[in-house]
Design an enzyme around this catalytic site. Structure first.
Site, PDB file in Angstrom:
ATOM      1  N   LYS A  92     -37.815   3.349   5.376  1.00 46.00           N
ATOM      2  CA  LYS A  92     -36.476   3.697   5.895  1.00 46.00           C
ATOM      3  C   LYS A  92     -35.373   2.850   5.259  1.00 46.00           C
ATOM      4  CE  LYS A  92     -38.207   6.250   9.468  1.00 46.00           C
ATOM      5  NZ  LYS A  92     -38.184   5.777  10.823  1.00 46.00           N
ATOM      6  N   GLY A 111     -37.861   8.042  19.856  1.00 41.13           N
ATOM      7  CA  GLY A 111     -38.662   8.234  18.650  1.00 41.13           C
ATOM      8  C   GLY A 111     -39.969   7.472  18.692  1.00 41.13           C
ATOM      9  N   SER A 112     -40.728   7.622  17.601  1.00 42.17           N
ATOM     10  CA  SER A 112     -42.082   7.078  17.580  1.00 42.17           C
ATOM     11  C   SER A 112     -42.095   5.556  17.480  1.00 42.17           C
ATOM     12  CB  SER A 112     -42.869   7.698  16.422  1.00 42.17           C
ATOM     13  OG  SER A 112     -42.173   7.530  15.207  1.00 42.17           O
ATOM     14  N   LYS A 156     -29.143   8.296  11.770  1.00 44.86           N
ATOM     15  CA  LYS A 156     -30.066   8.537  12.864  1.00 44.86           C
ATOM     16  C   LYS A 156     -29.947  10.002  13.298  1.00 44.86           C
ATOM     17  CE  LYS A 156     -30.202   5.708  16.257  1.00 44.86           C
ATOM     18  NZ  LYS A 156     -31.625   6.086  16.339  1.00 44.86           N
ATOM     19  N   ASP A 180     -33.845   0.612  19.029  1.00 43.93           N
ATOM     20  CA  ASP A 180     -33.900   2.001  18.585  1.00 43.93           C
ATOM     21  C   ASP A 180     -34.466   2.083  17.167  1.00 43.93           C
ATOM     22  OD1 ASP A 180     -33.573   4.737  18.622  1.00 43.93           O
ATOM     23  OD2 ASP A 180     -31.440   4.694  19.091  1.00 43.93           O
ATOM     24  N   GLY A 181     -34.907   3.259  16.796  1.00 44.13           N
ATOM     25  CA  GLY A 181     -35.354   3.504  15.432  1.00 44.13           C
ATOM     26  C   GLY A 181     -34.189   3.993  14.582  1.00 44.13           C
ATOM     27  N   GLU A 236     -27.817   7.775  21.827  1.00 40.53           N
ATOM     28  CA  GLU A 236     -28.217   6.550  21.120  1.00 40.53           C
ATOM     29  C   GLU A 236     -26.990   5.743  20.703  1.00 40.53           C
ATOM     30  OE1 GLU A 236     -32.472   7.958  19.167  1.00 40.53           O
ATOM     31  OE2 GLU A 236     -30.637   8.367  18.072  1.00 40.53           O
TER      32      GLU A 236
HETATM   33  C1  5RP Z   1     -33.811  10.071  17.226  1.00 41.31           C
HETATM   34  C2  5RP Z   1     -33.634   8.996  16.211  1.00 41.31           C
HETATM   35  C3  5RP Z   1     -34.839   8.168  15.900  1.00 41.31           C
HETATM   36  O1  5RP Z   1     -34.590   6.865  16.366  1.00 41.31           O
HETATM   37  C4  5RP Z   1     -35.079   8.162  14.418  1.00 41.31           C
HETATM   38  O2  5RP Z   1     -35.223   9.498  13.990  1.00 41.31           O
HETATM   39  C5  5RP Z   1     -36.339   7.364  14.065  1.00 41.31           C
HETATM   40  O3  5RP Z   1     -37.466   7.960  14.636  1.00 41.31           O
HETATM   41  P1  5RP Z   1     -38.938   7.413  14.395  1.00 41.31           P
HETATM   42  O4  5RP Z   1     -38.993   6.030  14.952  1.00 41.31           O
HETATM   43  O5  5RP Z   1     -39.819   8.387  15.120  1.00 41.31           O
HETATM   44  O6  5RP Z   1     -39.202   7.426  12.899  1.00 41.31           O
HETATM   45  O7  5RP Z   1     -32.575   8.774  15.690  1.00 41.31           O
HETATM   46  O8  5RP Z   1     -32.638  10.800  17.406  1.00 41.31           O
END
Ligand code: 5RP
Length: 237
Positions: free
Chosen positions: A128, A34-35, A101, A88-89, A110
């Site tokens: 979030k 993710g970003s 997620k 991770d995000g 993940e």
């Molecule tokens: C991907 C995920 C990402 O970690 C989650 O969606 C957060 O993404 P971002 O940092 O782009 O907001 O679970 O499967």
């Protein structure tokens, strides 16, 4: 109130960069998708150029491609089944560090990577952080059993929709060759019980509910200029 695109990106960058500072020389780490994690990869790349030695287990093709581009050596769970930490995000984090997620459809890898790590570092922007988990829970399903899994998921109180691809006709195909169901819940009263109930459905590979990582989780909440860092000591009982 939701931030602008620029302030959200700045918050993700601050959180992602701070997570990179937690990586020590010699560590083997999980690299989420993710970003927000993209910024960790970017920052880590500089630290590797400065001399630290790190290897990462990527949770998606996207992360693997980015990590290679940024000079981060990659490894696998086969070669490194125990990770020092995973970064991770998340899409939602509640006060007990339970999460949803899977917006990027990488939830299965993940969860495997988070479960293999001593510490789980979650990088998010403020929006979030939610009082309770709600709305869409992504669920990865075996295509062969998706229809039957959908019927059982309806029985758990949601409306499941097969996620459609954007630049391809038909369903999103995950990096594992499966479908993603976006399961719309009105209410998630007991996230632990729901995660277990979804996992028990034949044909379900994994869900995006992450409810069992409280004890080893650190949440870095990015803000435009600095971050707040929460650990298990901050979990609201
Ligand atoms: C991907 C995920 C990402 O970690 C989650 O969606 C957060 O993404 P971002 O940092 O782009 O907001 O679970 O499967």
């Amino acid at each position: 109130m939701a931030g602008t695109t620029d302030t959200v990106a700045a918050a993700k960058r601050a959180a992602g960069y701070q997570a990179a500072e937690m990586v020590e020389d010699g560590m083997v780490i999980g690299l989420g998708t993710g970003s927000s994690v993209f910024y960790t990869i970017e920052s880590l790349s500089g630290r590797i150029r400065d001399g630290i030695s790190v290897a990462g287990v990527p949770t998606s093709y996207q992360t693997a491609m980015r990590a290679r581009e940024y000079g981060i050596p990659l490894t696998t769970l086969d070669d490194n089944p125990v990770l020092d930490l995973a970064i991770d995000g998340a899409d939602q984090v509640d006060p007990q560090f339970r999460m949803i997620k899977g917006r990027g459809a990488a939830l299965t890898r993940e969860k495997c990577v988070a479960a293999a790590a001593f510490r789980f570092i979650v990088v998010v922007d403020e929006a979030k952080m939610v009082p309770r988990l709600t709305g869409i829970v992504p669920v990865e399903t075996l295509p062969f059993a998706t229809k039957t899994a959908m019927a059982q998921l309806r029985g758990l109180g949601c409306r499941p929709f097969i996620r459609e691809a954007v630049k391809k006709d038909g369903p999103v195909i995950t990096d594992n060759g499966n479908f993603i169901l976006d399961c719309q819940f009105e209410e998630i009263a007991d996230p632990e019980a729901l995660e277990a109930a979804i996992a028990a459905i034949p044909g379900v590979i994994e869900s995006g509910l992450f409810t069992r990582f409280q004890k080893n989780t650190t949440v870095i909440i990015g803000k435009e200029k600095k971050c707040s860092v929460l650990t298990s000591a901050d979990v609201v009982p």
